[in-house]
Design a protein around this motif. Structure first.
Motif, PDB file in Angstrom:
ATOM      1  N   ARG A 104      58.036  39.087  25.122  1.00  0.00           N
ATOM      2  CA  ARG A 104      57.462  38.444  26.556  1.00  0.00           C
ATOM      3  C   ARG A 104      57.384  37.237  26.557  1.00  0.00           C
ATOM      4  O   ARG A 104      58.342  36.932  26.872  1.00  0.00           O
ATOM      5  CB  ARG A 104      56.554  40.213  27.162  1.00  0.00           C
TER       6      ARG A 104
ATOM      7  N   THR B 197      60.787  45.885  28.785  1.00  0.00           N
ATOM      8  CA  THR B 197      60.841  44.307  27.721  1.00  0.00           C
ATOM      9  C   THR B 197      61.738  44.016  27.911  1.00  0.00           C
ATOM     10  O   THR B 197      61.790  42.016  28.116  1.00  0.00           O
ATOM     11  CB  THR B 197      60.678  44.512  26.863  1.00  0.00           C
TER      12      THR B 197
ATOM     13  N   TYR C 171      62.433  42.707  31.097  1.00  0.00           N
ATOM     14  CA  TYR C 171      61.313  40.964  31.099  1.00  0.00           C
ATOM     15  C   TYR C 171      62.619  40.010  31.187  1.00  0.00           C
ATOM     16  O   TYR C 171      63.034  38.808  30.722  1.00  0.00           O
ATOM     17  CB  TYR C 171      60.566  41.209  31.051  1.00  0.00           C
TER      18      TYR C 171
ATOM     19  N   ARG D  19      65.231  38.694  33.075  1.00  0.00           N
ATOM     20  CA  ARG D  19      64.135  37.902  33.843  1.00  0.00           C
ATOM     21  C   ARG D  19      64.871  36.348  34.064  1.00  0.00           C
ATOM     22  O   ARG D  19      65.214  35.149  34.594  1.00  0.00           O
ATOM     23  CB  ARG D  19      63.036  38.565  34.929  1.00  0.00           C
TER      24      ARG D  19
ATOM     25  N   CYS E 140      64.827  47.518  34.465  1.00  0.00           N
ATOM     26  CA  CYS E 140      63.644  47.891  34.854  1.00  0.00           C
ATOM     27  C   CYS E 140      63.287  49.445  35.850  1.00  0.00           C
ATOM     28  O   CYS E 140      62.788  50.160  35.866  1.00  0.00           O
ATOM     29  CB  CYS E 140      63.576  46.911  36.305  1.00  0.00           C
TER      30      CYS E 140
ATOM     31  N   SER F 226      55.724  43.791  37.769  1.00  0.00           N
ATOM     32  CA  SER F 226      56.251  42.562  37.783  1.00  0.00           C
ATOM     33  C   SER F 226      58.398  42.461  37.989  1.00  0.00           C
ATOM     34  O   SER F 226      58.646  41.196  38.623  1.00  0.00           O
ATOM     35  CB  SER F 226      56.093  41.551  36.222  1.00  0.00           C
ATOM     36  N   CYS F 227      58.211  43.732  37.804  1.00  0.00           N
ATOM     37  CA  CYS F 227      60.412  44.191  38.206  1.00  0.00           C
ATOM     38  C   CYS F 227      60.257  43.328  39.687  1.00  0.00           C
ATOM     39  O   CYS F 227      61.704  42.992  39.860  1.00  0.00           O
ATOM     40  CB  CYS F 227      60.724  44.949  38.147  1.00  0.00           C
TER      41      CYS F 227
ATOM     42  N   ASP G 225      54.670  36.257  38.566  1.00  0.00           N
ATOM     43  CA  ASP G 225      53.542  35.646  37.243  1.00  0.00           C
ATOM     44  C   ASP G 225      52.644  35.153  37.216  1.00  0.00           C
ATOM     45  O   ASP G 225      50.984  35.204  36.783  1.00  0.00           O
ATOM     46  CB  ASP G 225      54.594  36.166  36.517  1.00  0.00           C
TER      47      ASP G 225
END
Length: 205
Positions: free
Chosen positions: A72, A103, A106, A109, A121, A136-137, A201
């Motif tokens: 990440r 991960t 992430y 994204r 997710c 954070s999804c 984030d």
């Protein structure tokens, strides 16, 4: 706010000192390397965090936590190609592990289609329901214009300062979507500039 940030910095500094002292006693303490990486990552000391994660993995290559956080971090630093390859490999090695799928989501994204990120997710959440690390999804579904699913992931950390800070952005998006109608994603929507842009984030915990 300044007092809170000062207290947070003091907490991080104390944590760094604690794990460094632990490593002075036992340099092969993989958990100390991993936890030191987490703290340094939170402080924004990315190069030092990478080194700490890599040391943990050198001691035990099967550490999912260290591998996931390192991957990440690479995505955040812009090394998306390497991060993607590592994330895919992590899922292949540990398909039953929720952190592995999170991960990959992430990284996607940053480097891939949001619909693919959304699928990862959901796999992660199905494997480990209620894990607030997956909050954070919400960003993925926010970008896809799916406010209901975004809220579902925000509520994983319900009651936190972070959740309180991002809920207004989702509420504004919901109103805008009611006015503009459903969309496939903000990536392809011709009127996406009318919708709020928000980096989940970057909010403080």
């Amino acid at each position: 706010v300044l007092l809170a940030r000062g207290a947070r910095r003091a907490h991080y500094d104390a944590a760094v000192e604690h794990w460094q002292q632990a490593l002075e006693l036992n340099p092969n303490y993989w958990e100390a390397h991993n936890n030191l990486g987490l703290v340094l990552h939170a402080q924004g000391q990315l190069a030092d965090a990478v080194a700490a994660y890599e040391k943990a993995l050198a001691l035990d290559s099967n550490l999912i936590s260290s591998a996931a956080h390192l991957t990440r971090l690479r995505a955040e630093a812009g090394d998306t190609a390497k991060a993607y390859n590592e994330a895919v490999d992590l899922v292949k090695r540990r398909p039953e592990n929720a952190q592995a799928h999170f991960t990959l989501a992430y990284v996607l994204r940053y480097a891939g289609p949001l619909h693919d990120a959304a699928k990862e997710c959901d796999v992660a959440l199905a494997l480990d329901p209620g894990n607030y690390d997956f909050r954070s999804c919400s960003f993925v579904f926010f970008e896809l214009g799916n406010t209901n699913r975004a809220l579902e992931y925000v509520h994983l950390d319900s009651g936190s300062d972070w959740a309180a800070s991002v809920l207004p952005a989702i509420a504004v998006q919901s109103i805008m979507l009611q006015l503009l109608g459903p969309i496939d994603s903000l990536e392809t929507f011709s009127g996406r500039e009318a919708l709020p842009r928000f980096d989940f984030d970057k909010r403080e915990d």
